[in-house]
Write an enzyme that holds these catalytic residues in place. Structure first.
Site, PDB file in Angstrom:
ATOM      1  N   ASN A  89       0.797  -1.227   0.000  1.00  6.92           N
ATOM      2  CA  ASN A  89       0.000   0.000   0.000  1.00  6.92           C
ATOM      3  C   ASN A  89       0.829   1.277   0.000  1.00  6.92           C
ATOM      4  O   ASN A  89       0.382   2.308  -0.508  1.00  6.92           O
ATOM      5  CB  ASN A  89      -0.924  -0.019   1.231  1.00  6.92           C
ATOM      6  CG  ASN A  89      -1.520   1.333   1.522  1.00  6.92           C
ATOM      7  OD1 ASN A  89      -2.411   1.806   0.820  1.00  6.92           O
ATOM      8  ND2 ASN A  89      -1.008   1.992   2.558  1.00  6.92           N
ATOM      9  N   SER A 141      -4.467   2.434  -8.389  1.00  4.63           N
ATOM     10  CA  SER A 141      -5.310   3.622  -8.503  1.00  4.63           C
ATOM     11  C   SER A 141      -6.096   3.567  -9.804  1.00  4.63           C
ATOM     12  O   SER A 141      -5.712   2.860 -10.750  1.00  4.63           O
ATOM     13  CB  SER A 141      -4.440   4.887  -8.486  1.00  4.63           C
ATOM     14  OG  SER A 141      -5.209   6.053  -8.737  1.00  4.63           O
ATOM     15  N   TYR A 156       3.015   9.748 -11.298  1.00  6.62           N
ATOM     16  CA  TYR A 156       2.124   8.954 -10.450  1.00  6.62           C
ATOM     17  C   TYR A 156       1.342   7.939 -11.287  1.00  6.62           C
ATOM     18  O   TYR A 156       1.295   6.747 -10.958  1.00  6.62           O
ATOM     19  CB  TYR A 156       1.167   9.889  -9.712  1.00  6.62           C
ATOM     20  CG  TYR A 156       0.165   9.180  -8.831  1.00  6.62           C
ATOM     21  CD1 TYR A 156       0.539   8.674  -7.588  1.00  6.62           C
ATOM     22  CD2 TYR A 156      -1.159   9.013  -9.245  1.00  6.62           C
ATOM     23  CE1 TYR A 156      -0.385   8.019  -6.782  1.00  6.62           C
ATOM     24  CE2 TYR A 156      -2.080   8.363  -8.443  1.00  6.62           C
ATOM     25  CZ  TYR A 156      -1.692   7.869  -7.208  1.00  6.62           C
ATOM     26  OH  TYR A 156      -2.612   7.218  -6.414  1.00  6.62           O
ATOM     27  N   ALA A 158       2.034   6.732 -14.187  1.00 10.08           N
ATOM     28  CA  ALA A 158       2.936   5.715 -14.743  1.00 10.08           C
ATOM     29  C   ALA A 158       3.204   4.614 -13.724  1.00 10.08           C
ATOM     30  O   ALA A 158       3.218   3.427 -14.064  1.00 10.08           O
ATOM     31  CB  ALA A 158       4.244   6.365 -15.184  1.00 10.08           C
ATOM     32  N   LYS A 160       1.268   3.733 -11.231  1.00 10.59           N
ATOM     33  CA  LYS A 160       0.046   2.986 -10.933  1.00 10.59           C
ATOM     34  C   LYS A 160      -0.313   2.024 -12.066  1.00 10.59           C
ATOM     35  O   LYS A 160      -0.814   0.926 -11.829  1.00 10.59           O
ATOM     36  CB  LYS A 160      -1.094   3.962 -10.640  1.00 10.59           C
ATOM     37  CG  LYS A 160      -0.877   4.751  -9.355  1.00 10.59           C
ATOM     38  CD  LYS A 160      -0.743   3.810  -8.164  1.00 10.59           C
ATOM     39  CE  LYS A 160      -0.134   4.414  -6.942  1.00 10.59           C
ATOM     40  NZ  LYS A 160      -0.088   3.486  -5.793  1.00 10.59           N
TER      41      LYS A 160
END
Length: 259
Positions: A89, A141, A156, A158, A160
């Site tokens: 996470n 995400s 970000y 990329a 996810k």
């Protein structure tokens, strides 16, 4: 108490989705390794677990530091004797900016935490999971998978997208070891991650779309809660999802379908 014989590792367990997932797994009987880099937050989560009759171990580590991650996981297995569930996470939003304004070190920081951190979480836990099988849940995400309209979130998004690719690749690689690998793709969730977001040049990258009734259809625009994701973590960690692997599950109230 369906997880009473299980041991789980949750990264980024001090707040938000990670904390909610750790509490949910503990309520179902799992012993929990709480990993993160803010010890005070991890200790608060541990106190909540123990107050409810559960068992938790604080593991202070940077997910992108190989030596620290290896030591933390070894400590967990030494303490509890096994590892069955891994919830990957920990992550950051990082800098959101126009691509010609984003600095190389800002890009590298997001890649380091979100992608190297995901790789290392697999790298150091899989040898333990191979002993008896288990479940890995990666918190990805909607960004980078269904939606691409978050202003300046190239780094970000990329990471996810790459997380979901890793999940699908590793679901096949690890299936013969009875290790299931799945992803959860949350939409807007009420966590503190936005406090760690640096946004520049929004006027250059934003897509000028307005949703009068809110962009989350099932709630009329209200963001989801960390517990909405934690419930899916519990499902994927448990035997109830025994025939599910390589699958991204979108927990977004329909947000990504609209956007």
């Amino acid at each position: 108490m369906e997880l009473k014989t299980q041991v789980a590792l949750v990264t980024g367990a001090g707040s938000g989705i990670g904390k909610a997932a750790a509490l949910k797994l503990a309520q179902s009987g799992a012993r929990i390794g709480l990993l993160g880099h803010t010890r005070s937050e991890l200790e608060e989560t541990a106190d909540e677990i123990t107050a409810g009759g559960g068992d938790a171990l604080v593991l202070d580590a940077d997910v992108a530091d190989e030596a620290a991650m290896r030591a933390a996981v070894d400590h967990l297995v030494e303490a509890y004797g096994q590892l069955d569930i891994v919830v990957i996470n920990a992550g950051i939003n990082g800098v959101w900016a126009p691509i010609d304004d984003m600095k190389p070190d800002e890009w590298d920081t997001t890649i380091r935490v979100n992608l190297r951190g995901t790789y290392l979480s697999f790298h150091v836990t899989v040898p333990h999971l191979k002993k008896q099988g288990g479940s890995v849940v990666v918190i990805s995400s909607i960004n980078g998978n269904r939606t691409f309209t978050t202003p300046g979130a190239t780094a970000y998004s990329a990471t996810k997208a790459a997380q979901v690719a890793m999940v699908q690749q590793l679901a096949l690689e690890l299936g013969k070891h009875r290790i299931r690998v799945n992803a959860i793709c949350p939409g807007s969730i009420g966590t503190s991650i936005d406090d760690n977001t640096s946004l520049r040049g929004k006027e250059e990258t934003a897509v000028p779309v307005v949703f009068p009734a809110g962009e989350i259809p099932i709630t009329g625009g209200k963001a989801g809660e960390s517990e909405d994701v934690a419930d899916v973590v519990l499902f994927l960690a448990s035997n109830r999802s025994r025939h599910i692997t390589g699958t991204p599950i979108f927990v977004d109230g329909g947000q990504s379908l609209l956007r």
